[in-house]
Design a protein around this motif. Structure first.
Motif, short mmCIF file in Angstrom:
data_model
loop_
_atom_site.label_atom_id
_atom_site.label_comp_id
_atom_site.label_asym_id
_atom_site.label_seq_id
_atom_site.Cartn_x
_atom_site.Cartn_y
_atom_site.Cartn_z
N PRO A 86 0.83 -1.21 0.00
CA PRO A 86 0.00 0.00 0.00
C PRO A 86 0.87 1.25 0.00
O PRO A 86 1.95 1.26 0.59
N PRO A 87 0.44 2.31 -0.67
CA PRO A 87 1.24 3.55 -0.69
C PRO A 87 1.36 4.15 0.71
O PRO A 87 0.38 4.21 1.46
N ARG A 88 2.59 4.57 1.06
CA ARG A 88 2.85 5.17 2.36
C ARG A 88 3.56 6.50 2.17
O ARG A 88 4.38 6.65 1.27
N LYS A 89 3.27 7.43 3.04
CA LYS A 89 3.92 8.73 3.02
C LYS A 89 4.54 9.01 4.37
O LYS A 89 4.11 8.48 5.40
N LEU A 90 5.57 9.85 4.35
CA LEU A 90 6.19 10.30 5.59
C LEU A 90 5.45 11.52 6.13
O LEU A 90 4.97 12.36 5.36
N ASN A 91 5.36 11.60 7.44
CA ASN A 91 4.63 12.69 8.08
C ASN A 91 5.60 13.67 8.75
O ASN A 91 6.64 13.26 9.28
N TYR A 92 5.27 14.94 8.70
CA TYR A 92 6.04 15.94 9.46
C TYR A 92 5.06 16.83 10.22
O TYR A 92 3.95 17.10 9.77
N MET A 93 5.55 17.30 11.39
CA MET A 93 4.68 18.03 12.30
C MET A 93 5.07 19.51 12.42
O MET A 93 4.21 20.36 12.62
N ALA A 94 6.36 19.82 12.30
CA ALA A 94 6.82 21.20 12.47
C ALA A 94 6.83 21.91 11.12
O ALA A 94 7.08 21.28 10.08
N PRO A 95 6.62 23.22 11.09
CA PRO A 95 6.56 23.96 9.81
C PRO A 95 7.86 23.90 9.01
O PRO A 95 7.82 23.77 7.79
N LEU A 96 9.02 23.99 9.69
CA LEU A 96 10.30 24.00 8.97
C LEU A 96 10.97 22.64 8.95
O LEU A 96 12.14 22.54 8.56
N GLU A 97 10.27 21.61 9.35
CA GLU A 97 10.88 20.28 9.40
C GLU A 97 11.39 19.80 8.04
O GLU A 97 12.53 19.30 7.94
N PRO A 98 10.62 19.94 6.94
CA PRO A 98 11.16 19.51 5.64
C PRO A 98 12.41 20.28 5.23
O PRO A 98 13.30 19.73 4.56
N PHE A 99 12.49 21.56 5.60
CA PHE A 99 13.67 22.35 5.26
C PHE A 99 14.92 21.79 5.92
O PHE A 99 15.98 21.64 5.28
#
Length: 292
Positions: A86-99
């Motif tokens: 099944p397709p899975r995605k990563l989750n982030y909680m903080a606004p600048l976390e991906p940066f």
């Protein structure tokens, strides 16, 4: 200030110079890697949707077994595993976390891009301890060192990492659902990625140390049990038995490979005993100066 102290300070100044140049190369490498860092994230996420090599091999073997010996497969309920996930995605909680995750990815890619410069600076620091005819090996040290680091990363991404992710996702049940955090997922994978790059550098590092007389072949042969213990200790710092095993086995394998490489290419310094007895027995005498 004595002459010995001055010599020591000169070594520190030389080390400082090499570290500064390496740091500048790393910053430049990070800048060049920034546009490609999100593509690297896609590679790290691949095991979330693709089966591991072991699962593919298991599917291949069980499918062939089911086709050729259907009664045997039916009796023991041997069904090939599903290769679709099944397709899975990563989750982030903080606004600048991906940066900040992109910064980490740029760092590890920057290390790979700057690795030739870093290895060359390390070679320049060690070169004064080498014979003049040994200094020409820099033309092999840099490309082999870079290739070894990249090979370790490839081994991790396509063999180890899919097994680690598959092991983690194996705990999923109807009441236990994985919600993988972006930062934790990437940090864990990058730590192992950097570690496997260093593991595959071990034979080259020990070979250079053997050529300058710091490491002896006899010492490495006697410390096999210690090497096994240290490999298990390094592997034990990770979360599960699968990761521990996949770290410890290549690490000790590189130790054994180092012994083979030093035996073939280590030179007379790696075989000399403390009193030079082995060198005398083998006829490899160190160069002597004839006084007039």
């Amino acid at each position: 200030m004595t002459q010995g102290e001055m010599h020591f300070l000169e070594h520190l100044e030389e080390l400082r110079k090499r570290l500064i140049i390496s740091l500048i190369a790393l910053v430049v490498g990070m800048a060049l890697a920034w546009p490609f860092s999100l593509s690297a994230l896609t590679v790290i996420q691949r095991p979330l949707s693709e089966p591991s090599l072991i699962k593919r091999a298991q599917h291949l073997v069980l499918s062939a077994l089911q086709e050729r010996y259907p009664n045997f497969a039916q009796r023991f309920n041997l069904e090939p595993p599903e290769l679709t996930a099944p397709p899975r995605k990563l989750n982030y909680m903080a606004p600048l976390e991906p940066f900040f995750v992109q910064m980490k990815l740029s760092l590890i890619i920057g290390v790979i891009l700057a690795l030739p410069v870093i290895l060359y600076q390390g070679w320049l620091f060690l070169a004064p301890a080498l014979f003049s005819h040994e200094k020409k090996y820099v033309y092999l040290f840099i490309p082999i060192g870079t290739a070894a680091f990249i090979l370790g990363d490839i081994f991790f991404l396509y063999v180890v990492w899919p097994l680690v992710v598959a092991f983690s996702l194996g705990y999923e049940t109807a009441t236990l659902f994985p919600m993988l955090n972006l930062s934790q997922y990437v940090s864990f994978s990058l730590r192992l990625l950097f570690l496997f790059g260093l593991i595959f550098e071990l034979p080259l590092i020990l070979l250079v140390l053997a050529r300058i007389g710091v490491v002896r072949l006899e010492f490495l042969l006697k410390q096999r049990r210690v090497a096994i213990l240290l490999s298990l200790v390094v592997g034990a710092f990770h979360a599960d038995v699968i990761t521990m095993t996949m770290v410890a086995l290549p690490l000790y394998g590189m130790y054994e490979l180092s012994i083979v490489v030093i035996r073939l290419l280590g030179g007379k310094r790696s075989r000399e005993a403390a009193g030079g007895e082995e060198a005398v027995e083998s006829g490899n005498h160190p160069p002597t100066q004839v006084s007039p």
